[in-house]
Design a protein around this motif. Structure first.
Motif, mmCIF file in Angstrom:
data_model
loop_
_atom_site.group_PDB
_atom_site.id
_atom_site.type_symbol
_atom_site.label_atom_id
_atom_site.label_comp_id
_atom_site.label_asym_id
_atom_site.label_seq_id
_atom_site.Cartn_x
_atom_site.Cartn_y
_atom_site.Cartn_z
ATOM 1 N N LEU A 40 -3.437 4.211 6.271
ATOM 2 C CA LEU A 40 -2.614 5.350 5.858
ATOM 3 C C LEU A 40 -3.024 6.643 6.551
ATOM 4 O O LEU A 40 -2.192 7.501 6.805
ATOM 5 N N THR A 41 -4.293 6.784 6.841
ATOM 6 C CA THR A 41 -4.788 8.043 7.401
ATOM 7 C C THR A 41 -5.080 7.963 8.896
ATOM 8 O O THR A 41 -5.641 8.901 9.456
ATOM 9 N N ALA A 42 -4.690 6.879 9.535
ATOM 10 C CA ALA A 42 -4.932 6.731 10.971
ATOM 11 C C ALA A 42 -4.048 7.676 11.774
ATOM 12 O O ALA A 42 -2.883 7.897 11.435
ATOM 13 N N LYS A 43 -4.613 8.224 12.829
ATOM 14 C CA LYS A 43 -3.861 9.103 13.718
ATOM 15 C C LYS A 43 -2.914 8.246 14.557
ATOM 16 O O LYS A 43 -3.332 7.240 15.126
ATOM 17 N N PRO A 44 -1.638 8.622 14.622
ATOM 18 C CA PRO A 44 -0.690 7.841 15.421
ATOM 19 C C PRO A 44 -1.153 7.721 16.873
ATOM 20 O O PRO A 44 -1.559 8.697 17.486
ATOM 21 N N GLY A 45 -1.143 6.504 17.383
ATOM 22 C CA GLY A 45 -1.546 6.273 18.759
ATOM 23 C C GLY A 45 -3.041 6.039 18.913
ATOM 24 O O GLY A 45 -3.494 5.624 19.965
ATOM 25 N N LEU A 86 7.033 -7.523 -4.123
ATOM 26 C CA LEU A 86 7.520 -7.711 -2.763
ATOM 27 C C LEU A 86 8.629 -6.750 -2.348
ATOM 28 O O LEU A 86 9.082 -6.796 -1.218
ATOM 29 N N ALA A 87 9.057 -5.876 -3.233
ATOM 30 C CA ALA A 87 10.176 -4.990 -2.910
ATOM 31 C C ALA A 87 9.888 -4.134 -1.683
ATOM 32 O O ALA A 87 10.793 -3.833 -0.917
ATOM 33 N N VAL A 88 8.666 -3.739 -1.482
ATOM 34 C CA VAL A 88 8.346 -2.892 -0.326
ATOM 35 C C VAL A 88 7.311 -3.559 0.577
ATOM 36 O O VAL A 88 6.613 -2.890 1.328
ATOM 37 N N ALA A 89 7.193 -4.874 0.517
ATOM 38 C CA ALA A 89 6.243 -5.593 1.355
ATOM 39 C C ALA A 89 6.542 -5.342 2.831
ATOM 40 O O ALA A 89 7.693 -5.419 3.260
ATOM 41 N N GLY A 90 5.527 -5.009 3.569
ATOM 42 C CA GLY A 90 5.668 -4.786 5.007
ATOM 43 C C GLY A 90 6.219 -3.436 5.392
ATOM 44 O O GLY A 90 6.360 -3.136 6.567
ATOM 45 N N VAL A 91 6.540 -2.592 4.429
ATOM 46 C CA VAL A 91 7.063 -1.257 4.724
ATOM 47 C C VAL A 91 5.933 -0.249 4.568
ATOM 48 O O VAL A 91 5.447 -0.028 3.459
ATOM 49 N N PRO A 92 5.473 0.355 5.653
ATOM 50 C CA PRO A 92 4.362 1.310 5.535
ATOM 51 C C PRO A 92 4.801 2.599 4.843
ATOM 52 O O PRO A 92 5.982 2.954 4.845
ATOM 53 N N VAL A 93 3.832 3.278 4.241
ATOM 54 C CA VAL A 93 4.097 4.586 3.643
ATOM 55 C C VAL A 93 4.186 5.592 4.788
ATOM 56 O O VAL A 93 3.376 5.571 5.713
ATOM 57 N N ASP A 94 5.164 6.477 4.739
ATOM 58 C CA ASP A 94 5.348 7.435 5.830
ATOM 59 C C ASP A 94 4.235 8.481 5.827
ATOM 60 O O ASP A 94 3.614 8.771 4.803
ATOM 61 N N ALA A 118 4.299 11.703 6.114
ATOM 62 C CA ALA A 118 4.534 12.905 5.314
ATOM 63 C C ALA A 118 4.077 12.705 3.877
ATOM 64 O O ALA A 118 3.519 13.618 3.262
ATOM 65 N N THR A 119 4.276 11.512 3.330
ATOM 66 C CA THR A 119 3.839 11.227 1.968
ATOM 67 C C THR A 119 2.322 11.242 1.875
ATOM 68 O O THR A 119 1.748 11.787 0.930
ATOM 69 N N VAL A 120 1.659 10.666 2.868
ATOM 70 C CA VAL A 120 0.191 10.671 2.897
ATOM 71 C C VAL A 120 -0.322 12.099 3.028
ATOM 72 O O VAL A 120 -1.210 12.528 2.290
ATOM 73 N N ALA A 121 0.238 12.858 3.947
ATOM 74 C CA ALA A 121 -0.191 14.248 4.146
ATOM 75 C C ALA A 121 0.040 15.068 2.873
ATOM 76 O O ALA A 121 -0.796 15.898 2.505
ATOM 77 N N HIS A 122 1.158 14.817 2.195
ATOM 78 C CA HIS A 122 1.451 15.542 0.963
ATOM 79 C C HIS A 122 0.413 15.228 -0.117
ATOM 80 O O HIS A 122 -0.004 16.112 -0.862
ATOM 81 N N ALA A 123 -0.030 13.969 -0.189
ATOM 82 C CA ALA A 123 -1.043 13.596 -1.180
ATOM 83 C C ALA A 123 -2.343 14.347 -0.933
ATOM 84 O O ALA A 123 -2.958 14.867 -1.867
ATOM 85 N N PHE A 124 -2.766 14.446 0.336
ATOM 86 C CA PHE A 124 -3.985 15.187 0.645
ATOM 87 C C PHE A 124 -3.780 16.681 0.421
ATOM 88 O O PHE A 124 -4.686 17.379 -0.033
ATOM 89 N N ALA A 125 -2.592 17.184 0.696
ATOM 90 C CA ALA A 125 -2.319 18.604 0.453
ATOM 91 C C ALA A 125 -2.354 18.895 -1.045
ATOM 92 O O ALA A 125 -2.836 19.950 -1.462
#
Length: 182
Positions: free
Chosen positions: A32-37, A71-79, A81-88
């Motif tokens: 969730l907190t990995a830098k893209p790329g 299984l409703a959201v299996a394989g769908v990563p959290v975006d 913005a949601t992760v950043a909002h949680a830390f904010a």
């Protein structure tokens, strides 16, 4: 009828987190907190990760154990913005200030990590508005309180670039705005 209990006789049962749950939660938190790329680099500091990790592990295990991770959201990563909002939000609750200062009086609190500030210190050519990207606490053997210094940066595209470092609190005016996504 065997599962029916009288309220006074109800016992709390449970089990501590398993190594597998801790491992899975750790993997998920790093993802969730990995830098893209660059999956080996995190978008937040190690200190922030160590602060939230126990709560993340608890939430992870509770979700798995109650079956809320269907299984409703299996394989769908959290975006991101949601992760950043949680830390904010964590930052918005001033967790960094409480930890760094050991006090809970808002009138004495300085800016938090990822908060916008106005710099008006001795480097007049650098006066302006920046984001707090790091807070360093140095021990003071006389007062037994930490001396805090701030590193400030500005956004250039999606990258936070350091501009002014080692800034004293008196050189900053906090602005009620927090960075929510990079």
């Amino acid at each position: 009828m065997e599962s029916t209990r009288i309220a006074e006789q109800a016992e709390e049962t449970g089990a501590p987190l398993t190594e597998a749950e801790e491992e899975q939660a750790g993997y998920a938190l790093r993802a969730l907190t990995a830098k893209p790329g660059d999956p080996d680099a995190a978008l937040v500091s190690r200190e922030w990760l160590s602060l939230v990790q126990p709560f993340f592990e608890l939430g992870w295990a509770m979700g798995v154990r109650t079956g809320s991770t269907g299984l409703a959201v299996a394989g769908v990563p959290v975006d991101g913005a949601t992760v950043a909002h949680a830390f904010a939000q964590l930052n918005g609750e001033r967790a960094a200030n409480v930890l760094a200062r050991g006090q809970e009086e808002p009138q004495h609190a300085g800016p938090s990590i990822w908060q916008r500030v106005r710099y008006h210190g001795s480097l007049t050519r650098s006066h302006g508005t920046y984001w707090v990207e790091a807070i360093h606490a140095y021990g003071d053997p006389v007062s037994m309180l930490p001396t805090l210094r701030y590193d400030l940066g500005e956004l250039r595209g999606e990258t936070l670039v350091p501009v002014v470092t080692n800034v004293r609190r008196v050189s900053l005016t906090p602005v009620a705005e927090w960075l929510t996504a990079l």
